[in-house]
Each structure stands twice: as structure tokens, then as C-alpha cells.
Motif scaffolding. Structure first.
Motif, PDB file in Angstrom:
ATOM      1  N   ARG A  93       0.830  -1.213   0.000  1.00 37.88           N
ATOM      2  CA  ARG A  93       0.000   0.000   0.000  1.00 37.88           C
ATOM      3  C   ARG A  93       0.853   1.246   0.000  1.00 37.88           C
ATOM      4  NH1 ARG A  93      -1.890   1.575   5.778  1.00 37.88           N
ATOM      5  NH2 ARG A  93      -0.352   0.504   7.036  1.00 37.88           N
ATOM      6  N   GLY A  94       2.138   1.065   0.245  1.00 38.06           N
ATOM      7  CA  GLY A  94       3.103   2.150   0.224  1.00 38.06           C
ATOM      8  C   GLY A  94       4.499   1.574   0.242  1.00 38.06           C
ATOM      9  N   PHE A  95       5.480   2.453   0.056  1.00 37.59           N
ATOM     10  CA  PHE A  95       6.871   2.013  -0.026  1.00 37.59           C
ATOM     11  C   PHE A  95       7.760   2.941   0.784  1.00 37.59           C
ATOM     12  CE2 PHE A  95       4.559   0.489  -3.632  1.00 37.59           C
ATOM     13  CZ  PHE A  95       4.932  -0.842  -3.685  1.00 37.59           C
ATOM     14  N   VAL A  96       8.794   2.357   1.395  1.00 33.25           N
ATOM     15  CA  VAL A  96       9.742   3.092   2.220  1.00 33.25           C
ATOM     16  C   VAL A  96      11.137   2.803   1.688  1.00 33.25           C
ATOM     17  CG1 VAL A  96      10.700   3.349   4.544  1.00 33.25           C
ATOM     18  CG2 VAL A  96       8.262   2.824   4.251  1.00 33.25           C
ATOM     19  N   ALA A  97      11.901   3.854   1.416  1.00 37.67           N
ATOM     20  CA  ALA A  97      13.300   3.684   1.010  1.00 37.67           C
ATOM     21  C   ALA A  97      14.171   4.295   2.096  1.00 37.67           C
ATOM     22  CB  ALA A  97      13.565   4.362  -0.325  1.00 37.67           C
ATOM     23  N   ARG A  98      15.131   3.508   2.572  1.00 39.43           N
ATOM     24  CA  ARG A  98      16.056   3.949   3.620  1.00 39.43           C
ATOM     25  C   ARG A  98      17.470   3.974   3.055  1.00 39.43           C
ATOM     26  NH1 ARG A  98      13.323   0.010   8.068  1.00 39.43           N
ATOM     27  NH2 ARG A  98      11.556   1.365   8.563  1.00 39.43           N
ATOM     28  N   GLY A  99      18.026   5.163   2.990  1.00 39.08           N
ATOM     29  CA  GLY A  99      19.371   5.318   2.462  1.00 39.08           C
ATOM     30  C   GLY A  99      20.372   5.585   3.569  1.00 39.08           C
ATOM     31  N   ARG A 100      21.617   5.172   3.323  1.00 35.99           N
ATOM     32  CA  ARG A 100      22.676   5.399   4.307  1.00 35.99           C
ATOM     33  C   ARG A 100      23.999   5.563   3.580  1.00 35.99           C
ATOM     34  NH1 ARG A 100      22.066   0.996   2.733  1.00 35.99           N
ATOM     35  NH2 ARG A 100      23.315  -0.856   2.763  1.00 35.99           N
ATOM     36  N   VAL A 101      24.841   6.402   4.127  1.00 34.33           N
ATOM     37  CA  VAL A 101      26.179   6.589   3.585  1.00 34.33           C
ATOM     38  C   VAL A 101      27.058   5.451   4.082  1.00 34.33           C
ATOM     39  CG1 VAL A 101      28.239   8.059   3.658  1.00 34.33           C
ATOM     40  CG2 VAL A 101      25.968   9.076   3.367  1.00 34.33           C
ATOM     41  N   VAL A 102      27.755   4.810   3.162  1.00 39.51           N
ATOM     42  CA  VAL A 102      28.700   3.751   3.503  1.00 39.51           C
ATOM     43  C   VAL A 102      30.070   4.358   3.766  1.00 39.51           C
ATOM     44  CG1 VAL A 102      29.823   1.643   2.663  1.00 39.51           C
ATOM     45  CG2 VAL A 102      27.402   2.065   2.151  1.00 39.51           C
ATOM     46  N   LYS A 103      30.487   5.281   2.888  1.00 37.74           N
ATOM     47  CA  LYS A 103      31.758   5.986   3.054  1.00 37.74           C
ATOM     48  C   LYS A 103      31.680   7.291   2.292  1.00 37.74           C
ATOM     49  CE  LYS A 103      36.783   5.496   2.417  1.00 37.74           C
ATOM     50  NZ  LYS A 103      37.078   6.564   3.253  1.00 37.74           N
ATOM     51  N   ALA A 104      32.087   8.357   2.949  1.00 39.33           N
ATOM     52  CA  ALA A 104      32.097   9.673   2.306  1.00 39.33           C
ATOM     53  C   ALA A 104      33.530  10.166   2.184  1.00 39.33           C
ATOM     54  CB  ALA A 104      31.271  10.662   3.121  1.00 39.33           C
ATOM     55  N   GLY A 105      33.900  10.495   0.965  1.00 38.84           N
ATOM     56  CA  GLY A 105      35.196  11.106   0.713  1.00 38.84           C
ATOM     57  C   GLY A 105      34.998  12.506   0.169  1.00 38.84           C
ATOM     58  N   ARG A 106      36.093  13.173  -0.175  1.00 37.16           N
ATOM     59  CA  ARG A 106      35.982  14.531  -0.716  1.00 37.16           C
ATOM     60  C   ARG A 106      35.393  14.545  -2.123  1.00 37.16           C
ATOM     61  NH1 ARG A 106      40.870  17.258  -1.531  1.00 37.16           N
ATOM     62  NH2 ARG A 106      41.679  15.179  -1.890  1.00 37.16           N
ATOM     63  N   LYS A 107      35.694  13.512  -2.914  1.00 38.28           N
ATOM     64  CA  LYS A 107      35.278  13.495  -4.318  1.00 38.28           C
ATOM     65  C   LYS A 107      34.175  12.496  -4.634  1.00 38.28           C
ATOM     66  CE  LYS A 107      39.567  15.277  -6.060  1.00 38.28           C
ATOM     67  NZ  LYS A 107      40.504  15.269  -7.150  1.00 38.28           N
ATOM     68  N   GLN A 108      33.951  11.539  -3.754  1.00 38.00           N
ATOM     69  CA  GLN A 108      32.905  10.543  -3.972  1.00 38.00           C
ATOM     70  C   GLN A 108      32.257  10.163  -2.646  1.00 38.00           C
ATOM     71  OE1 GLN A 108      35.118   7.313  -5.830  1.00 38.00           O
ATOM     72  NE2 GLN A 108      34.204   7.826  -7.812  1.00 38.00           N
ATOM     73  N   VAL A 109      30.953   9.880  -2.724  1.00 36.48           N
ATOM     74  CA  VAL A 109      30.225   9.371  -1.566  1.00 36.48           C
ATOM     75  C   VAL A 109      29.589   8.049  -1.997  1.00 36.48           C
ATOM     76  CG1 VAL A 109      28.368   9.770   0.095  1.00 36.48           C
ATOM     77  CG2 VAL A 109      29.719  11.709  -0.759  1.00 36.48           C
ATOM     78  N   PHE A 110      29.845   7.004  -1.239  1.00 34.57           N
ATOM     79  CA  PHE A 110      29.273   5.690  -1.502  1.00 34.57           C
ATOM     80  C   PHE A 110      28.074   5.510  -0.581  1.00 34.57           C
ATOM     81  CE2 PHE A 110      33.660   5.617  -2.691  1.00 34.57           C
ATOM     82  CZ  PHE A 110      33.687   4.879  -3.866  1.00 34.57           C
ATOM     83  N   ALA A 111      26.936   5.163  -1.167  1.00 40.89           N
ATOM     84  CA  ALA A 111      25.710   5.018  -0.379  1.00 40.89           C
ATOM     85  C   ALA A 111      24.951   3.770  -0.811  1.00 40.89           C
ATOM     86  CB  ALA A 111      24.824   6.252  -0.555  1.00 40.89           C
ATOM     87  N   GLY A 112      24.146   3.265   0.086  1.00 39.84           N
ATOM     88  CA  GLY A 112      23.287   2.116  -0.198  1.00 39.84           C
ATOM     89  C   GLY A 112      21.887   2.399   0.317  1.00 39.84           C
ATOM     90  N   ALA A 113      20.904   1.683  -0.237  1.00 42.89           N
ATOM     91  CA  ALA A 113      19.521   1.872   0.204  1.00 42.89           C
ATOM     92  C   ALA A 113      18.752   0.568   0.093  1.00 42.89           C
ATOM     93  CB  ALA A 113      18.831   2.952  -0.634  1.00 42.89           C
ATOM     94  N   GLU A 114      17.696   0.490   0.878  1.00 46.46           N
ATOM     95  CA  GLU A 114      16.759  -0.630   0.824  1.00 46.46           C
ATOM     96  C   GLU A 114      15.373  -0.080   0.538  1.00 46.46           C
ATOM     97  OE1 GLU A 114      18.673  -3.687   4.092  1.00 46.46           O
ATOM     98  OE2 GLU A 114      17.062  -2.350   4.737  1.00 46.46           O
ATOM     99  N   LEU A 115      14.611  -0.819  -0.252  1.00 49.56           N
ATOM    100  CA  LEU A 115      13.218  -0.454  -0.504  1.00 49.56           C
ATOM    101  C   LEU A 115      12.338  -1.510   0.135  1.00 49.56           C
ATOM    102  CD1 LEU A 115      11.246   1.503  -1.917  1.00 49.56           C
ATOM    103  CD2 LEU A 115      11.175  -0.139  -3.791  1.00 49.56           C
ATOM    104  N   LEU A 116      11.423  -1.051   0.966  1.00 44.61           N
ATOM    105  CA  LEU A 116      10.511  -1.930   1.680  1.00 44.61           C
ATOM    106  C   LEU A 116       9.082  -1.628   1.252  1.00 44.61           C
ATOM    107  CD1 LEU A 116      12.508  -0.804   4.588  1.00 44.61           C
ATOM    108  CD2 LEU A 116      12.282  -3.254   4.289  1.00 44.61           C
TER     109      LEU A 116
END
Length: 145
Positions: A93-116
Motif C-alpha cells: 500500500r506504500g513504499f519506504v526507502a532507507r538510504g545510508r552513507v557507507v563511506k564519504a570522501g571529498r570526491k565521492q560518496v558511496f551510499a546504499g539503500a533498501e526499498l521496503l
């Protein structure tokens, strides 16, 4: 725990994106390195041929959650790489996406997310995951507030 300044900033940014407004994305939680968005299911314009949430919207929610999580530590970002893994039919009936930073650098940020997918009884079922590499293009969101 949600930090009000970061949450308010992301909510304001979210309202400037016409696609996010059309889709009904709502930023409901934000803290340093984390963001959560929600979207209600609309059967008339969000489904694919079998009636599940279209993969384009799955990707959009995961991308947005990753981007907002990255923005909490790096400011405005653009995705330079993005991947999606669909694990189960996206039905709810709805969807939730939860994002999180895995590693943040000066030139790149690595992130992951889950969709529920939110079921009628309130249970959340994992339906997809995503990963993004984002490139900072501005100052941190928290610094602007």
C-alpha cells in the motif's frame, strides 16, 4: 534520531523536484548519513504490466534515498553510478526507502539503500536494494540551514 534542521532542509529540497512531487515522495527521517523517504502506492499510474510497482519507480526511490543520505554529509550531489537489485515483486500500500552513507570522501560518496513494501498489516517487506556512487557539487546541506 532525526535531526530537525537536516530533515527540514531535505524536505524543502524535495519539494523543488517536480518528479518527486508527482511521485509523492515524502522525506520522513534524516540524520547525518541517513535519509528515509516514503511513497503511497497509486494503482492507476505506478504499476507495470503485472500490477507491481514499476522498476523505474523502484530505482527512483532508491536513488533519491541514497542521494539524500549523501546530501546530509556532502551537500548537493549527483549520481555517477547507480545499481538496483529487485529481490521480490514490489507490492504494497506504500513504499519506504532507507538510504545510508557507507563511506564519504571529498570526491565521492558511496551510499546504499533498501526499498521496503508496506503491507496492509503494517509489516515492511524488503523488495529491492540499491547502491550509488555520488559526486559532491556543493557545500553540506547542514551548513546551508
Amino acid at each position: 534520531m532525526t535531526e530537525p534542521t537536516i530533515l527540514n532542509t531535505l524536505q524543502a529540497v524535495n519539494q523543488t523536484a517536480s518528479f518527486n512531487r508527482w511521485a509523492g515522495f515524502e522525506v520522513v527521517r534524516a540524520a547525518a548519513g541517513e535519509a528515509e523517504i516514503r511513497m503511497a502506492w497509486r494503482e492507476d499510474d505506478m504499476g507495470q504490466y503485472a500490477g507491481y510497482l514499476h522498476a523505474g519507480l523502484i530505482g527512483a526511490m532508491l536513488d533519491t534515498a541514497c542521494g539524500y543520505a549523501a546530501a546530509t554529509v556532502a551537500g548537493r550531489v549527483l549520481a555517477s553510478h547507480f545499481s538496483v537489485n529487485c529481490l521480490a515483486p514490489a507490492v504494497g500500500r506504500g513504499f519506504v526507502a532507507r538510504g545510508r552513507v557507507v563511506k564519504a570522501g571529498r570526491k565521492q560518496v558511496f551510499a546504499g539503500a533498501e526499498l521496503l513494501a508496506e503491507q496492509d498489516g503494517g509489516e515492511l517487506v524488503l523488495v529491492a536494494t540499491g547502491n550509488a556512487i555520488l559526486v559532491p557539487v556543493d557545500t553540506p546541506v547542514a551548513a546551508k540551514a
